[in-house]
Design an enzyme around this catalytic site. Structure first.
Site, mmCIF file in Angstrom:
data_model
loop_
_atom_site.group_PDB
_atom_site.id
_atom_site.type_symbol
_atom_site.label_atom_id
_atom_site.label_comp_id
_atom_site.label_asym_id
_atom_site.label_seq_id
_atom_site.Cartn_x
_atom_site.Cartn_y
_atom_site.Cartn_z
ATOM 1 N N HIS A 139 0.629 3.867 5.246
ATOM 2 C CA HIS A 139 0.267 4.936 4.508
ATOM 3 C C HIS A 139 -0.727 5.720 5.386
ATOM 4 O O HIS A 139 -1.535 5.146 6.229
ATOM 5 C CB HIS A 139 -0.507 4.697 3.181
ATOM 6 C CG HIS A 139 0.392 4.087 2.031
ATOM 7 N ND1 HIS A 139 0.440 2.713 1.707
ATOM 8 C CD2 HIS A 139 1.183 4.617 1.157
ATOM 9 C CE1 HIS A 139 1.119 2.571 0.942
ATOM 10 N NE2 HIS A 139 1.802 3.377 0.425
ATOM 11 N N ASP A 182 -4.146 4.352 4.490
ATOM 12 C CA ASP A 182 -4.451 2.957 4.828
ATOM 13 C C ASP A 182 -5.647 2.702 5.869
ATOM 14 O O ASP A 182 -6.568 1.667 5.533
ATOM 15 C CB ASP A 182 -3.257 2.112 5.162
ATOM 16 C CG ASP A 182 -2.285 2.103 4.079
ATOM 17 O OD1 ASP A 182 -2.406 2.103 2.857
ATOM 18 O OD2 ASP A 182 -1.150 1.548 4.415
ATOM 19 N N HIS A 226 11.870 -2.836 -7.612
ATOM 20 C CA HIS A 226 11.920 -1.824 -8.538
ATOM 21 C C HIS A 226 13.264 -1.512 -9.166
ATOM 22 O O HIS A 226 13.038 -1.027 -10.143
ATOM 23 C CB HIS A 226 11.557 -0.524 -7.533
ATOM 24 C CG HIS A 226 10.275 -0.625 -7.039
ATOM 25 N ND1 HIS A 226 9.690 0.508 -6.368
ATOM 26 C CD2 HIS A 226 8.990 -1.234 -7.085
ATOM 27 C CE1 HIS A 226 8.484 0.419 -6.021
ATOM 28 N NE2 HIS A 226 8.225 -0.927 -6.369
ATOM 29 N N ASP A 272 12.926 -1.902 0.935
ATOM 30 C CA ASP A 272 11.462 -2.540 0.682
ATOM 31 C C ASP A 272 12.200 -4.111 0.039
ATOM 32 O O ASP A 272 12.720 -4.114 -1.088
ATOM 33 C CB ASP A 272 10.706 -1.991 -0.296
ATOM 34 C CG ASP A 272 9.744 -1.055 0.386
ATOM 35 O OD1 ASP A 272 9.762 -0.802 1.596
ATOM 36 O OD2 ASP A 272 9.038 -0.327 -0.177
ATOM 37 N N ASP A 287 5.419 -4.530 -11.417
ATOM 38 C CA ASP A 287 5.738 -4.696 -10.095
ATOM 39 C C ASP A 287 4.816 -5.675 -9.281
ATOM 40 O O ASP A 287 3.856 -5.608 -8.864
ATOM 41 C CB ASP A 287 5.366 -3.153 -9.533
ATOM 42 C CG ASP A 287 5.627 -3.121 -8.154
ATOM 43 O OD1 ASP A 287 7.054 -3.822 -7.986
ATOM 44 O OD2 ASP A 287 5.608 -2.283 -7.506
ATOM 45 N N ASP A 305 5.609 -7.833 -7.079
ATOM 46 C CA ASP A 305 5.618 -7.739 -5.671
ATOM 47 C C ASP A 305 5.573 -9.451 -4.912
ATOM 48 O O ASP A 305 4.705 -9.564 -4.321
ATOM 49 C CB ASP A 305 4.813 -7.029 -5.023
ATOM 50 C CG ASP A 305 4.959 -5.456 -5.320
ATOM 51 O OD1 ASP A 305 6.149 -5.268 -5.186
ATOM 52 O OD2 ASP A 305 4.348 -4.707 -5.117
ATOM 53 N N ASP A 315 7.612 -5.308 1.685
ATOM 54 C CA ASP A 315 6.599 -4.834 0.668
ATOM 55 C C ASP A 315 6.381 -5.734 -0.559
ATOM 56 O O ASP A 315 6.758 -5.682 -1.502
ATOM 57 C CB ASP A 315 7.172 -3.369 0.138
ATOM 58 C CG ASP A 315 6.130 -2.482 -0.561
ATOM 59 O OD1 ASP A 315 4.901 -3.162 -0.618
ATOM 60 O OD2 ASP A 315 6.556 -1.673 -1.355
HETATM 61 C C1 XLS Z 1 4.578 0.616 -4.900
HETATM 62 C C2 XLS Z 1 5.381 0.892 -3.582
HETATM 63 C C3 XLS Z 1 4.790 1.273 -2.238
HETATM 64 C C4 XLS Z 1 5.586 2.097 -1.478
HETATM 65 C C5 XLS Z 1 4.958 2.867 -0.279
HETATM 66 O O1 XLS Z 1 5.025 0.294 -5.795
HETATM 67 O O2 XLS Z 1 6.375 0.024 -3.350
HETATM 68 O O3 XLS Z 1 4.064 0.223 -1.708
HETATM 69 O O4 XLS Z 1 6.722 1.347 -0.914
HETATM 70 O O5 XLS Z 1 4.075 3.754 -0.914
HETATM 71 MG MG MG Z 2 6.994 -2.990 -5.655
HETATM 72 MG MG MG Z 3 7.751 -0.027 -1.933
#
Ligand code: XLS
Ligand code: MG
Ligand code: MG
Length: 412
Positions: free
Chosen positions: A77, A80, A250, A275, A285, A287, A317
């Site tokens: 980002h 970041d 997502h 991602d 989320d 991840d 991601d």
């Molecule tokens: C958040 C997103 C983020 C994007 C980039 O949930 O996955 O990480 O990939 O801003």
């Molecule tokens: Mg995510």
């Molecule tokens: Mg993402």
């Protein structure tokens, strides 16, 4: 079991990692278009209501670790590494030069840049807020990210508008917000065309990333399909430059089948960036690293992408869990995520060339023998036995995942 002293714990983790065996070499890992995000490695384990569990880490160390592992690409980002207040100023370019130096020293390339349009208080009403000043600032931010991207040699720019959505319906006109959102994407594309021309570089691929809910409130563009409709809405001045960055989880979060969402993006020619991670349906989320929850579904996703020649980035991601230490992030979390991806990618190749699956698929496509003017009854009868092949193919996919086709046997 005797308690394990603190100074022996890393050695234990390292020994068990070795015992897992089967890891790929950094050279092999680098052959794949796998990118490691700055924010994933820097994630300190904090969450809503939960304190960080890991110390902070800078980009120089992250790039060094990515290089050691064999992650050849890096994504970031705008904020970041660069403080918000430095954006667009000389201080930004000093930091960007330091990033470029660290990338060069480690042989890592910047593949993607993305604009943070969600974290800072300025985005309280979102990047497409009513206040024209906020929208001008959003346009500045995405244009500036394009500049940084070209400077660092990136090929992709990602836009994820934020997770909170809007809490109160009726207070804004959604059609206004969508128009204003399109204006920001247009500003980025126009700046991109200008910079690409000046630098003699190709334009970036601009990728919209949807997320349905965190879960928080209502989201204007909650799914990749909504994003596709937005791209085709006529609001964008350069729709050909804009595609998708779907994120596996997502799509799963709203209860969709990620493979079906990816198929729709492929058909539209809009699968630009992907991602990769894992998690659960209809939850936060979370991840989790790729393949730790849904390896079979992941295998099928990669079969689809391999069959259709997807050659864009696979962006890691995910978030190393709060229970993983800083040592574990680079010794276990990232290398195992990369290796599960490569293993599943290889298996996808085995699925594509598997003679049983091939013969079954061909037979299904040939269909049953039937006279030209056959009615419903005759057609049903003609295909009745063939359709069992759907389940047989599903069984074979599980066998390939479990290694049964290579001699793994069920025995006690
Ligand atoms: C958040 C997103 C983020 C994007 C980039 O949930 O996955 O990480 O990939 O801003
Ligand atoms: Mg995510
Ligand atoms: Mg993402």
């Amino acid at each position: 079991m005797k308690p394990i002293p603190e100074n022996q714990q890393q050695a234990l983790v390292a020994r068990l990692m070795n015992a897992c065996g089967g890891s790929y070499s950094p050279e092999t890992r680098r052959k794949y278009f796998i990118s490691g995000p700055q924010w994933a490695a820097a994630y300190q384990g904090q969450a809503l209501f939960h304190a960080p569990t890991r110390p902070a880490i800078g980009f120089e160390e992250i790039l060094r670790k990515y290089a050691e592992i064999g992650i050849g690409y890096w994504a970031t980002h705008d904020t970041d590494v660069i403080p918000t207040e430095a954006l667009g100023k000389d201080a930004q370019w000093e930091i960007v030069d330091r990033i470029q130096k660290a990338l060069g020293e480690n042989g890592v390339k910047c593949s993607m840049v993305t604009t943070e349009t969600f974290h800072h208080a300025v985005w309280a009403a979102g990047p497409a807020a009513e206040a024209p000043g906020v929208r001008d600032y959003a346009a500045f931010r995405v244009r500036n990210t394009v500049d940084i991207g070209h400077h660092l040699g990136a090929g992709f720019a990602v836009y994820w508008p934020g997770s909170l959505g809007y809490y109160v319906q009726g207070a804004i006109d959604e059609t206004d917000s969508l128009r204003w959102y399109a204006e920001a994407i247009n500003a980025a594309c126009e700046r991109d065309i200008e910079v690409a021309r000046q630098k003699g570089r190709p334009v970036l691929k601009h990728c919209l990333e949807a997320k349905p809910f965190e879960p928080q409130a209502e989201i204007l563009l909650p799914t990749s399909d909504a994003m596709l409709a937005f791209i085709a809405s006529g609001l964008l001045t350069h729709p050909e430059m804009v595609g998708l960055n779907p994120e596996y989880l997502h799509e799963l979060m709203w209860g969709a089948a990620p493979r079906a969402a990816l198929a729709r993006a492929l058909l539209a020619g809009k699968l630009f960036h992907f991602d990769i991670n894992d998690g659960y349906r209809l939850k936060h989320d979370v991840d989790i690293g790729i393949g730790l929850v849904n390896p079979l579904d992941w295998l099928k996703v990669l079969v689809l992408l391999r069959s259709h020649g997807y050659n864009g980035p696979f962006n890691l991601d995910f978030k190393p869990p709060r229970t993983t230490s800083q040592f574990g992030v680079f010794e276990v979390s990232f290398p195992t995520a990369v290796d599960r991806f490569i293993t599943l990618w290889e298996m996808a190749g085995e699925v594509i060339s598997d003679p049983i699956i091939k013969e079954a698929t061909d037979a299904l496509k040939a269909g049953g023998e039937v006279a030209d003017s056959a009615g419903a009854e005759a057609l049903t009868k003609a295909n009745r036995e063939l359709l069992t092949l759907h389940e047989l193919i599903a069984h074979r996919l599980v066998q390939i995942l479990l290694g049964v086709h290579r001699g793994r046997v069920y025995s006690v």
